[in-house]
Design a protein around this motif. Structure first.
Motif, PDB file in Angstrom:
ATOM      1  N   ASP A  36       0.813  -1.212   0.000  1.00  0.00           N
ATOM      2  CA  ASP A  36       0.000   0.000   0.000  1.00  0.00           C
ATOM      3  C   ASP A  36       0.850   1.268   0.000  1.00  0.00           C
ATOM      4  OD1 ASP A  36      -2.903  -1.191   0.809  1.00  0.00           O
ATOM      5  OD2 ASP A  36      -1.293  -2.245   1.836  1.00  0.00           O
ATOM      6  N   TYR A  37       2.015   1.242   0.642  1.00  0.00           N
ATOM      7  CA  TYR A  37       2.858   2.434   0.708  1.00  0.00           C
ATOM      8  C   TYR A  37       3.440   2.804  -0.653  1.00  0.00           C
ATOM      9  CZ  TYR A  37       2.828   2.294   5.831  1.00  0.00           C
ATOM     10  OH  TYR A  37       2.458   2.314   7.144  1.00  0.00           O
ATOM     11  N   ALA A  38       3.342   1.915  -1.620  1.00  0.00           N
ATOM     12  CA  ALA A  38       3.907   2.180  -2.940  1.00  0.00           C
ATOM     13  C   ALA A  38       3.220   3.352  -3.627  1.00  0.00           C
ATOM     14  CB  ALA A  38       3.805   0.929  -3.815  1.00  0.00           C
ATOM     15  N   ASP A  39       2.039   3.763  -3.153  1.00  0.00           N
ATOM     16  CA  ASP A  39       1.344   4.874  -3.802  1.00  0.00           C
ATOM     17  C   ASP A  39       1.845   6.234  -3.329  1.00  0.00           C
ATOM     18  OD1 ASP A  39       0.322   5.040  -1.253  1.00  0.00           O
ATOM     19  OD2 ASP A  39      -1.783   5.182  -1.862  1.00  0.00           O
ATOM     20  N   CYS A  40       2.765   6.272  -2.357  1.00  0.00           N
ATOM     21  CA  CYS A  40       3.280   7.541  -1.853  1.00  0.00           C
ATOM     22  C   CYS A  40       4.265   8.134  -2.855  1.00  0.00           C
ATOM     23  CB  CYS A  40       3.960   7.337  -0.501  1.00  0.00           C
ATOM     24  SG  CYS A  40       4.509   8.882   0.266  1.00  0.00           S
ATOM     25  N   PRO A  41       4.012   9.337  -3.367  1.00  0.00           N
ATOM     26  CA  PRO A  41       4.900   9.935  -4.367  1.00  0.00           C
ATOM     27  C   PRO A  41       6.299  10.219  -3.815  1.00  0.00           C
ATOM     28  CG  PRO A  41       2.771  11.058  -4.290  1.00  0.00           C
ATOM     29  CD  PRO A  41       2.843  10.185  -3.081  1.00  0.00           C
ATOM     30  N   CYS A  46       3.656  11.107   3.329  1.00  0.00           N
ATOM     31  CA  CYS A  46       2.273  10.674   3.143  1.00  0.00           C
ATOM     32  C   CYS A  46       1.692  10.228   4.484  1.00  0.00           C
ATOM     33  CB  CYS A  46       2.189   9.524   2.153  1.00  0.00           C
ATOM     34  SG  CYS A  46       2.799   9.932   0.505  1.00  0.00           S
ATOM     35  N   TYR A  48      -1.714   8.535   6.320  1.00  0.00           N
ATOM     36  CA  TYR A  48      -2.851   7.695   5.953  1.00  0.00           C
ATOM     37  C   TYR A  48      -3.829   7.583   7.128  1.00  0.00           C
ATOM     38  CZ  TYR A  48       0.212   6.148   2.128  1.00  0.00           C
ATOM     39  OH  TYR A  48       1.046   6.090   1.035  1.00  0.00           O
ATOM     40  N   THR A  54      -3.062   2.449   4.313  1.00  0.00           N
ATOM     41  CA  THR A  54      -4.378   2.300   3.699  1.00  0.00           C
ATOM     42  C   THR A  54      -5.274   3.476   4.070  1.00  0.00           C
ATOM     43  OG1 THR A  54      -5.204   1.015   5.583  1.00  0.00           O
ATOM     44  CG2 THR A  54      -4.206  -0.214   3.757  1.00  0.00           C
ATOM     45  N   ARG A  57      -5.391   9.312   2.031  1.00  0.00           N
ATOM     46  CA  ARG A  57      -3.991   9.735   2.064  1.00  0.00           C
ATOM     47  C   ARG A  57      -3.882  11.244   1.935  1.00  0.00           C
ATOM     48  NH1 ARG A  57      -0.981   8.292  -3.057  1.00  0.00           N
ATOM     49  NH2 ARG A  57      -1.007  10.526  -3.494  1.00  0.00           N
ATOM     50  N   ASP A  59      -0.833  14.262   1.391  1.00  0.00           N
ATOM     51  CA  ASP A  59       0.555  14.426   0.964  1.00  0.00           C
ATOM     52  C   ASP A  59       1.106  15.782   1.396  1.00  0.00           C
ATOM     53  OD1 ASP A  59       0.157  12.010  -0.271  1.00  0.00           O
ATOM     54  OD2 ASP A  59      -0.031  12.851  -2.298  1.00  0.00           O
ATOM     55  N   ASN A  83       8.634   9.532   2.437  1.00  0.00           N
ATOM     56  CA  ASN A  83       9.299   9.257   1.161  1.00  0.00           C
ATOM     57  C   ASN A  83      10.161  10.440   0.740  1.00  0.00           C
ATOM     58  OD1 ASN A  83       9.822   7.418  -0.841  1.00  0.00           O
ATOM     59  ND2 ASN A  83       8.093   7.980  -2.128  1.00  0.00           N
TER      60      ASN A  83
END
Length: 245
Positions: A36-41, A46, A48, A54, A57, A59, A83
């Motif tokens: 799920d953390y893979a969606d953090c730019p 980020c 959540y 999850t 989110r 940013d 990130n």
């Protein structure tokens, strides 16, 4: 008989395949980051609303550090992904106050419900433990907690109409535990809103020795020690420390 031997071989192959698959699972690191953390730019902190990256989110970049959140987000964070190349400082209270947790660059973290109310991003972990940098130039700033943390009051120097002292009277509503004097003058703090009062010296068993003012020199920041901490009710700016009341 021939068919029986083929079935045995097939069973052996299935067993071996299952063993290989299980070995691959066991080889995964125990602390592997959830997908799920893979969606953090990139270059982003980020936050959540759910566990393990999850839920909703939010940013933030290194230019969007916040002393507090709006009512819809305050205390809502349950997990975070830093990130960025900076340290993330996460606080339990607004104004960089309360419980503090740090998240190193590229790491993730989890929190209890209601535990996150503010954050900032800084180049070194040591800067998570202070909040003095918020004080504007040419102002006296007092803070509700040690090391410039917690709620901050920015004092605009003004002449008190009754005493003509160049300073501010707080009444009974403030009890600062740290301060930064960012003015060109020294600041004298007092235990009474009338720019008067004394403190007893805790090292003097007789109780006869008194302090009439607590001085913070120009440009200095300080965590206020006992017996002065939490007792300031007024201050004035002076040219020399001898000008304190």
């Amino acid at each position: 008989m021939t068919d029986f031997r083929i079935d045995i071989r097939r069973g052996a192959l299935i067993t071996a395949a299952l063993a290989l698959l299980c070995s691959l699972f066991y080889a995964l690191p125990a602390n592997a980051e959830p997908a799920d953390y893979a969606d953090c730019p990139a270059a982003t902190l980020c936050l959540y609303s759910g566990a393990n990256g999850t839920g909703e989110r939010r940013d933030f970049t290194d230019t969007q550090s916040l002393e507090s959140y709006d009512a819809t987000w305050d205390g809502k964070t349950l997990s975070a992904k830093n990130n960025t190349a900076l340290w993330a400082c996460v606080y339990g209270d607004p104004g960089y106050g309360g419980h503090l947790e740090t998240v190193k660059p590229t790491a993730a973290d989890a929190y209890a419900a209601g535990a996150v109310s503010a954050h900032k991003l800084v180049p070194t972990r040591a800067l998570c433990f202070t909040g003095y940098e918020r004080c504007p130039d040419n102002r006296v700033c007092t803070f509700a907690e040690q090391n410039g943390r917690g709620a901050m009051t920015v004092h605009l120097p003004a002449t008190d109409p009754a005493t003509q002292n160049y300073g501010n009277s707080y009444g009974t509503g403030a009890a600062p535990k740290s301060a930064w004097n960012r003015t060109a003058k020294h600041v004298c703090f007092y235990p009474e809103p009338t720019y008067t009062g004394t403190w007893a010296d805790p090292a003097d068993a007789s109780g006869q020795k008194k302090f009439g003012a607590y001085v913070v020199l120009r440009g200095e920041s300080v965590t206020v020690p006992a017996p002065f901490a939490g007792t300031f009710r007024a201050h004035e700016l002076v040219t020399t420390t001898g000008d304190c009341q």
